[in-house]
Design an enzyme around this catalytic site. Sequence first.
Site, PDB file in Angstrom:
ATOM      1  N   SER A 104       0.728  -1.243  -0.063  1.00 42.26           N
ATOM      2  CA  SER A 104      -0.238   0.025  -0.027  1.00 42.26           C
ATOM      3  C   SER A 104       0.787   1.287   0.070  1.00 42.26           C
ATOM      4  O   SER A 104       1.855   1.560  -1.081  1.00 42.26           O
ATOM      5  CB  SER A 104      -0.889  -0.071   1.164  1.00 42.26           C
ATOM      6  OG  SER A 104      -1.904   1.061   1.125  1.00 42.26           O
ATOM      7  N   ASP A 154     -10.437  -4.160  -5.456  1.00 38.13           N
ATOM      8  CA  ASP A 154      -9.706  -3.168  -4.427  1.00 38.13           C
ATOM      9  C   ASP A 154     -10.217  -2.042  -4.511  1.00 38.13           C
ATOM     10  O   ASP A 154     -10.275  -1.245  -5.858  1.00 38.13           O
ATOM     11  CB  ASP A 154      -8.107  -3.208  -4.663  1.00 38.13           C
ATOM     12  CG  ASP A 154      -7.476  -2.481  -4.003  1.00 38.13           C
ATOM     13  OD1 ASP A 154      -7.903  -1.492  -3.143  1.00 38.13           O
ATOM     14  OD2 ASP A 154      -6.215  -2.791  -3.518  1.00 38.13           O
ATOM     15  N   HIS A 185      -8.517  -4.764  -0.663  1.00 35.82           N
ATOM     16  CA  HIS A 185      -7.088  -4.074  -0.426  1.00 35.82           C
ATOM     17  C   HIS A 185      -6.287  -4.823   0.334  1.00 35.82           C
ATOM     18  O   HIS A 185      -4.998  -4.497   0.597  1.00 35.82           O
ATOM     19  CB  HIS A 185      -7.240  -2.624   0.043  1.00 35.82           C
ATOM     20  CG  HIS A 185      -6.094  -1.808  -0.046  1.00 35.82           C
ATOM     21  ND1 HIS A 185      -5.536  -1.480  -1.499  1.00 35.82           N
ATOM     22  CD2 HIS A 185      -5.252  -0.953   0.671  1.00 35.82           C
ATOM     23  CE1 HIS A 185      -4.423  -0.542  -1.138  1.00 35.82           C
ATOM     24  NE2 HIS A 185      -4.147  -0.364   0.121  1.00 35.82           N
TER      25      HIS A 185
END
Length: 205
Positions: A104, A154, A185
């Site tokens: 991320s 996501d 995610h």
Amino acid sequence: MNLKHIFRKGTDSEAPTLLLLHGTGGDENDLLPLANRIYPGASVLSVRGNVLENGMPRFFQRLAEGVFDEEDLVYRTQELHDFLDQAAVTYQIERDNIVAVGYSNGANIAGSLLFHYPNPLKGAILYHPMVPRRGIALPDMSAIPVFIGAGTNDPICTAQETEELNRLLTEAGADVTVHWDSYGHQLTVKEVEASAAWFTEMFRK
């Protein structure tokens, strides 16, 4: 060396050092278990982001969800790049033998290294990354393999975002492998297993 970090010397001196870069709210301990899954013999350099967002560590500021503060991104990318130069000397690791493993926000700062510097990494494993910047000329990435882990559902890093990043990296010459999971995610076991197999293929032949 103004970034909090953990360095762990590996047993395989020829293996790339794994640069671990956590997601928002994480720290330098979060991804240590991943290093053992990817290659337990590698040295590990795990870094904590220098920015706080509501008390949560990050690697650079953002203006809103999915909207990066580009000025801070550029500054923090240089900060990380300089840190890697210093760490290579301090810990006697090869500067040109570092593979980033980022999730991320950590994947985004790793991607930003690739976007802003020639050959800053030997390779990169990017879990759920976004496009760091648009409208800039990218350096030649012809010697850099990149693994992207993505989720078809996501909501933060959409499939379109992943495809755009894949295109930009590929056009710059990177050897990109994209692994899709039908999740959101979160980081999945299948992603980690796929990235470990990719790492073995690319760097442990």
